[in-house]
Motif scaffolding. Structure first.
Motif, PDB file in Angstrom:
ATOM      1  N   TYR A 157      26.131  -3.738  33.339  1.00 55.35           N
ATOM      2  CA  TYR A 157      26.193  -2.825  34.480  1.00 55.35           C
ATOM      3  C   TYR A 157      27.558  -2.857  35.160  1.00 55.35           C
ATOM      4  N   GLU A 158      28.090  -1.673  35.455  1.00 52.87           N
ATOM      5  CA  GLU A 158      29.386  -1.559  36.129  1.00 52.87           C
ATOM      6  C   GLU A 158      29.307  -0.669  37.357  1.00 52.87           C
ATOM      7  N   GLY A 159      28.142  -0.586  37.957  1.00 50.51           N
ATOM      8  CA  GLY A 159      27.986   0.188  39.175  1.00 50.51           C
ATOM      9  C   GLY A 159      27.408   1.567  38.926  1.00 50.51           C
ATOM     10  N   GLY A 160      27.002   2.245  40.013  1.00 48.52           N
ATOM     11  CA  GLY A 160      26.460   3.592  39.916  1.00 48.52           C
ATOM     12  C   GLY A 160      25.063   3.623  39.340  1.00 48.52           C
ATOM     13  N   LYS A 161      24.791   4.718  38.622  1.00 48.37           N
ATOM     14  CA  LYS A 161      23.480   4.933  38.010  1.00 48.37           C
ATOM     15  C   LYS A 161      23.614   4.809  36.494  1.00 48.37           C
ATOM     16  N   MET A 162      22.990   3.801  35.918  1.00 45.70           N
ATOM     17  CA  MET A 162      23.143   3.524  34.492  1.00 45.70           C
ATOM     18  C   MET A 162      21.785   3.507  33.794  1.00 45.70           C
ATOM     19  N   LEU A 163      21.710   4.194  32.669  1.00 44.31           N
ATOM     20  CA  LEU A 163      20.548   4.110  31.782  1.00 44.31           C
ATOM     21  C   LEU A 163      20.905   3.238  30.598  1.00 44.31           C
ATOM     22  N   PHE A 164      20.077   2.248  30.309  1.00 39.44           N
ATOM     23  CA  PHE A 164      20.279   1.393  29.139  1.00 39.44           C
ATOM     24  C   PHE A 164      19.194   1.672  28.118  1.00 39.44           C
ATOM     25  N   LEU A 165      19.597   1.826  26.855  1.00 41.50           N
ATOM     26  CA  LEU A 165      18.660   1.969  25.742  1.00 41.50           C
ATOM     27  C   LEU A 165      19.000   0.908  24.707  1.00 41.50           C
ATOM     28  N   GLY A 166      18.018   0.093  24.356  1.00 43.26           N
ATOM     29  CA  GLY A 166      18.222  -0.974  23.390  1.00 43.26           C
ATOM     30  C   GLY A 166      17.659  -0.593  22.038  1.00 43.26           C
ATOM     31  N   LEU A 167      18.551  -0.390  21.070  1.00 43.04           N
ATOM     32  CA  LEU A 167      18.147   0.014  19.723  1.00 43.04           C
ATOM     33  C   LEU A 167      17.963  -1.237  18.878  1.00 43.04           C
ATOM     34  N   GLY A 168      16.741  -1.711  18.786  1.00 46.53           N
ATOM     35  CA  GLY A 168      16.464  -2.931  18.052  1.00 46.53           C
ATOM     36  C   GLY A 168      15.199  -2.797  17.240  1.00 46.53           C
TER      37      GLY A 168
ATOM     38  N   GLY B 242      21.403  11.167  14.119  1.00 48.72           N
ATOM     39  CA  GLY B 242      21.227  12.469  14.747  1.00 48.72           C
ATOM     40  C   GLY B 242      20.121  12.455  15.779  1.00 48.72           C
ATOM     41  N   LEU B 243      19.056  11.704  15.483  1.00 50.07           N
ATOM     42  CA  LEU B 243      17.943  11.613  16.417  1.00 50.07           C
ATOM     43  C   LEU B 243      18.335  10.836  17.664  1.00 50.07           C
ATOM     44  N   VAL B 244      19.112   9.766  17.480  1.00 50.91           N
ATOM     45  CA  VAL B 244      19.609   9.005  18.637  1.00 50.91           C
ATOM     46  C   VAL B 244      20.403   9.925  19.555  1.00 50.91           C
ATOM     47  N   LYS B 245      21.275  10.746  18.979  1.00 47.94           N
ATOM     48  CA  LYS B 245      22.089  11.674  19.762  1.00 47.94           C
ATOM     49  C   LYS B 245      21.213  12.638  20.554  1.00 47.94           C
ATOM     50  N   ASP B 246      20.180  13.188  19.908  1.00 41.80           N
ATOM     51  CA  ASP B 246      19.298  14.140  20.577  1.00 41.80           C
ATOM     52  C   ASP B 246      18.495  13.482  21.687  1.00 41.80           C
ATOM     53  N   VAL B 247      18.012  12.279  21.437  1.00 42.30           N
ATOM     54  CA  VAL B 247      17.200  11.579  22.434  1.00 42.30           C
ATOM     55  C   VAL B 247      18.044  11.209  23.648  1.00 42.30           C
ATOM     56  N   VAL B 248      19.261  10.717  23.418  1.00 48.09           N
ATOM     57  CA  VAL B 248      20.155  10.390  24.532  1.00 48.09           C
ATOM     58  C   VAL B 248      20.428  11.635  25.370  1.00 48.09           C
ATOM     59  N   LYS B 249      20.667  12.748  24.718  1.00 47.03           N
ATOM     60  CA  LYS B 249      20.921  13.996  25.423  1.00 47.03           C
ATOM     61  C   LYS B 249      19.723  14.381  26.289  1.00 47.03           C
ATOM     62  N   GLY B 250      18.524  14.222  25.741  1.00 50.41           N
ATOM     63  CA  GLY B 250      17.316  14.565  26.493  1.00 50.41           C
ATOM     64  C   GLY B 250      17.104  13.664  27.695  1.00 50.41           C
ATOM     65  N   PHE B 251      17.295  12.367  27.515  1.00 53.54           N
ATOM     66  CA  PHE B 251      17.134  11.437  28.632  1.00 53.54           C
ATOM     67  C   PHE B 251      18.200  11.660  29.703  1.00 53.54           C
ATOM     68  N   ARG B 252      19.418  12.034  29.285  1.00 52.15           N
ATOM     69  CA  ARG B 252      20.468  12.314  30.260  1.00 52.15           C
ATOM     70  C   ARG B 252      20.092  13.517  31.129  1.00 52.15           C
ATOM     71  N   LYS B 253      19.531  14.537  30.515  1.00 52.66           N
ATOM     72  CA  LYS B 253      19.119  15.715  31.269  1.00 52.66           C
ATOM     73  C   LYS B 253      17.976  15.391  32.227  1.00 52.66           C
ATOM     74  N   ALA B 254      17.071  14.507  31.822  1.00 49.77           N
ATOM     75  CA  ALA B 254      15.897  14.205  32.630  1.00 49.77           C
ATOM     76  C   ALA B 254      16.190  13.204  33.752  1.00 49.77           C
ATOM     77  N   LEU B 255      17.015  12.190  33.470  1.00 46.56           N
ATOM     78  CA  LEU B 255      17.214  11.087  34.409  1.00 46.56           C
ATOM     79  C   LEU B 255      18.535  11.134  35.158  1.00 46.56           C
ATOM     80  N   LEU B 256      19.477  11.942  34.687  1.00 45.79           N
ATOM     81  CA  LEU B 256      20.757  12.171  35.356  1.00 45.79           C
ATOM     82  C   LEU B 256      21.546  10.882  35.627  1.00 45.79           C
TER      83      LEU B 256
END
Length: 251
Positions: free
Chosen positions: A104-115, A163-177
């Protein structure tokens, strides 16, 4: 205070300490109970000195207590007394939340752990909340974790998975800002390019997050991360993050 930091995963349990920054590990898996984990930890850390423990757990934690059994480990985690087992103070936090805190480096951060699965956490102005985005339905009756977790990657192949990771990140960014997204977890190495407004995490951030759980506030500490933080639904701790812990990163 000397801290032992434990990162419990679906395939391995890893740990470091204040005096031992090179991670040691052993295999976990669907038969590993908390008793077996504690036994394994005490075995691989024999001779280490520590005064307290931070543990990242791959499941739901509320107010420092495990409230749901893990998806990829053995039974009996709910109600287990880790403080009695270690004979030391123990802070338990969701594993994705612990790694998010380390990056974390401040502000609003979304973390996704690909494991093994898909971990997730959200930090807003120093308040951290573990999430279970991976368990949300995605498509064809399956969840985000079914697609983005290790089994999904193996089934689809890396190209389609990326490609799916890219799409999912894009969707979560739109939803959670979020201001930015951090992608961590062991499978982040399989990404050739990061999606826009995304940063690459590091498994070492999990250890840094574990150290940060015990940090005290230094009003004069310089650096990006100076805001107090609390753990929403994860505990009663109100210690802040300071530059002191950044200097002690295990990267």
């Amino acid at each position: 205070m000397k801290i032992l930091v434990i990162d419990v995963g679906g395939s391995h349990v890893k740990c470091v300490s204040t005096d031992n920054k090179t991670p040691v590990n052993f295999e976990s898996g669907p038969k590993m109970t908390p008793e077996l984990m504690v036994k394994g930890i005490l075995s691989i850390t024999k001779g280490w000195e520590f005064d307290a423990v931070s543990m990242g757990y791959p499941g739901v934690v509320r107010r420092g207590r495990i409230v749901r059994e893990p998806e990829n480990l053995g039974p009996c985690w709910v109600g287990f007394d880790f403080q009695a087992a270690f004979g030391l103070p123990v802070k338990v936090i969701n594993d994705a939340a612990m790694q998010a805190l380390g990056g974390y480096e401040g502000g609003k951060m979304l973390f996704l752990g690909l494991g093994t699965g898909l971990g997730s956490a959200f930090i807003v102005d120093g308040v951290i909340a573990a999430m279970e985005l991976g368990h949300l339905p995605y498509t064809d009756g399956r969840t985000y974790e079914d697609y983005l977790g290790e089994l999904g990657r193996e089934k689809m192949g890396n190209k389609k998975w990326r490609g799916l990771v890219k799409d999912v990140v894009k969707g979560f960014r739109k939803a959670l800002l979020p201001d930015y997204v951090v992608l961590g977890g062991g499978n982040v190495v399989h990404l050739k390019r990061l999606p826009p407004h995304t940063r690459r995490g590091d498994n070492a951030f999990a250890f840094l997050g574990g150290f940060r759980l015990w940090e005290r506030k230094d009003q004069n500490a310089p650096g990006k991360v100076k805001a107090d933080w609390t753990v929403a639904d994860e505990g009663d701790w109100h210690e802040p993050v300071t530059e002191q812990t950044v200097a002690g990163s295990t990267k």
